[in-house]
Design a protein around this motif. Sequence first.
Motif, PDB file in Angstrom:
ATOM      1  N   TYR A  36     -16.203 -21.408  41.270  1.00 21.76           N
ATOM      2  CA  TYR A  36     -16.951 -22.391  42.057  1.00 21.76           C
ATOM      3  C   TYR A  36     -17.360 -21.733  43.373  1.00 21.76           C
ATOM      4  O   TYR A  36     -16.551 -21.047  44.010  1.00 21.76           O
ATOM      5  CB  TYR A  36     -16.094 -23.629  42.368  1.00 21.76           C
ATOM      6  N   TRP A  37     -18.587 -21.953  43.787  1.00 20.14           N
ATOM      7  CA  TRP A  37     -19.021 -21.416  45.074  1.00 20.14           C
ATOM      8  C   TRP A  37     -20.211 -22.204  45.613  1.00 20.14           C
ATOM      9  O   TRP A  37     -20.871 -22.950  44.885  1.00 20.14           O
ATOM     10  CB  TRP A  37     -19.365 -19.931  44.998  1.00 20.14           C
ATOM     11  N   LYS A  38     -20.466 -22.004  46.904  1.00 21.49           N
ATOM     12  CA  LYS A  38     -21.701 -22.491  47.510  1.00 21.49           C
ATOM     13  C   LYS A  38     -22.189 -21.436  48.489  1.00 21.49           C
ATOM     14  O   LYS A  38     -21.405 -20.613  48.987  1.00 21.49           O
ATOM     15  CB  LYS A  38     -21.503 -23.834  48.215  1.00 21.49           C
ATOM     16  N   CYS A  39     -23.486 -21.449  48.744  1.00 22.93           N
ATOM     17  CA  CYS A  39     -24.048 -20.448  49.649  1.00 22.93           C
ATOM     18  C   CYS A  39     -25.277 -21.015  50.337  1.00 22.93           C
ATOM     19  O   CYS A  39     -25.845 -22.034  49.917  1.00 22.93           O
ATOM     20  CB  CYS A  39     -24.417 -19.171  48.893  1.00 22.93           C
ATOM     21  N   THR A  40     -25.672 -20.353  51.405  1.00 25.07           N
ATOM     22  CA  THR A  40     -26.999 -20.554  51.973  1.00 25.07           C
ATOM     23  C   THR A  40     -27.783 -19.274  51.746  1.00 25.07           C
ATOM     24  O   THR A  40     -27.209 -18.178  51.658  1.00 25.07           O
ATOM     25  CB  THR A  40     -26.946 -20.866  53.475  1.00 25.07           C
ATOM     26  N   CYS A  41     -29.088 -19.398  51.635  1.00 31.07           N
ATOM     27  CA  CYS A  41     -29.896 -18.203  51.408  1.00 31.07           C
ATOM     28  C   CYS A  41     -31.274 -18.358  52.037  1.00 31.07           C
ATOM     29  O   CYS A  41     -31.750 -19.468  52.299  1.00 31.07           O
ATOM     30  CB  CYS A  41     -30.006 -17.872  49.921  1.00 31.07           C
ATOM     31  N   LEU A  42     -31.880 -17.204  52.291  1.00 32.53           N
ATOM     32  CA  LEU A  42     -33.227 -17.109  52.848  1.00 32.53           C
ATOM     33  C   LEU A  42     -34.094 -16.445  51.796  1.00 32.53           C
ATOM     34  O   LEU A  42     -33.851 -15.299  51.407  1.00 32.53           O
ATOM     35  CB  LEU A  42     -33.209 -16.290  54.139  1.00 32.53           C
TER      36      LEU A  42
END
Length: 591
Positions: A36-42
């Motif tokens: 399980y994970w979460k991220c922010t990205c550009l």
Amino acid sequence: MKDLSTSPAACVDPISDSRYPVLEPFTGPQPKLPQYWKCTCLLHPFSPIQSNSTPADKASPFFEICTATVYYAEGIGLNALLVGSSGKKWFYKVTSSGTTVSIDGGSFNPINIGWSIPTTNWFGNESSKAKCAGTSYLNWMKAQKVDWWKIPVGNASPPPATWMWFDHNTNFPVRLMFGQGPVASPSMGDVNQLALFQMFSFTYFPSFEKLTSNPLNSPMVAPAIDGFSFGNPNNYELFTWNTNFGMTVFMTPVNEEFNPLPTRVLYNYRDDAQYRVSSDRSQSTLMKFTYNPVNPYTSQEALLTGTAPSGITPPANSGAGFLIDYLGDKITKAIGFGKFQFPQQRPNWVQTPAVQARIQATIVGNPVLCPNVRVTVVGVLFPPSSPNYPDSTYLWTWYSPLSGDGRRSRPVTFMQSQSGVGVGTSLALADYFDYEEFAAPIPPCNFAVPPCDFTIEAKPTPGTDENPKPAYPWLDTGIKMNAKTVAIIKYIDGLWTANPNINNGKLYNAAGNPTFINAKPGYALPNANEGALVGRIGQTVFLIGLGATTPAGLVGKLELCINDDLKGIYGAGLTDNKGSVHVHISVENKF
């Protein structure tokens, strides 16, 4: 700034080998992401909206720079909330049943987009072909050490690469670069590529977090990236290069067969009043194949010269490009002029209206992307890539302002979307390390132009619609002669014949038939030896043979040909010819 004018050894490269970036050897398993994970990205798109963009394309986020929050649960699904520079939002949910999309986060509709749930190994079906080139920092900011992984993509031979950079300590992703965009259409993905990310050419991950439970049932939260703003809130101007600088770089080819190239760049651009010779406006990019040992050369130099100021007769080798192969210190091959048409860019090239450069985002002090510095994210229009991008693609470049107005800035990265294998130098990415501005122009010997290789076929191939050859059957070298330049042409090797029925069918060198045969009217050069190498500038044809200097004062392109019956007046003409010869050509100023 270093004052090169006081250097005791003027021809020493001002950038020493110790300043090149280094890849440390990597040993270890492939990175595996958490359950399980979460991220922010550009997310950087491949291109802006195109003339062939469909309504589905225009309704998608795939043509504007976006930020995103992404959530993942292994085997269950992937959720993503994208926010574009336009202010629009897109909510995606990817499950084993397909993908749905919403623009308000409430009402989701099925969409045929070709995505599948990623596994915890992002190399997917290409896992067996994944390779790590080594470990290093991404650039001069040294935010974190990363492992440089690549996989082949597509069916071309050689294939382009998808590059993935993982944090060396956490194994979490830091950056992605897709060497090939979506194939079917810009809005239709490939089930074998990473869902969502494959739709963008370049992605950074400001945050990536392991979770202890499934996040997919929680509300999607708009991405928050420390220090990030869309647009240009500080009103920075577009950068202008310093006119005398040197820097080191990792150049990464799009060709999957290659690893990054430790590189140094020297740039010199004198103003109109100071300009005299081609080295006054030159750029030397020396790429070392340190991490590519199976290669016919150890380094390669792209030498680009700038155009002469208006009103000045162009000096020898100006406004041209040269690609030079080295084995150690020895030049093994050099092409240039018409065979490598990439002249030097002006310091303010990004301000040219045609490239429509625009600062699309700024980032201030982000600990992952740009610790303790400011960065402008600039989108520049680059050449098209058919069929999906018929108008243009994006070059993405990050610059760190050194002055309050942003004109004086230090490069961070250049990334060319959808660059082609075998096109130019096939480079897709440049990550910058050492940088130094010099007080005096770089010594001209660092921009010396070697003799260039040309091969002249006895039976040249006619032009086509895709590759017209207006000079046919003459070889257009691309060398533009003027009253102040001469070319020195020297036969190197190769054999040919203008008539296989004589000389016992044996081929001969550029001097022509061993038994002199006086060329008839209608030949390239009547009264000279049949089968000899001849040249033409404008309407003047002259004998070259084993070597010659072009007659002084001629103006026009230098063209080369075998001395034969060009129009078949007396028989087979060029159609029965065999072989080729190889020459070196140097162009010099004639003062």
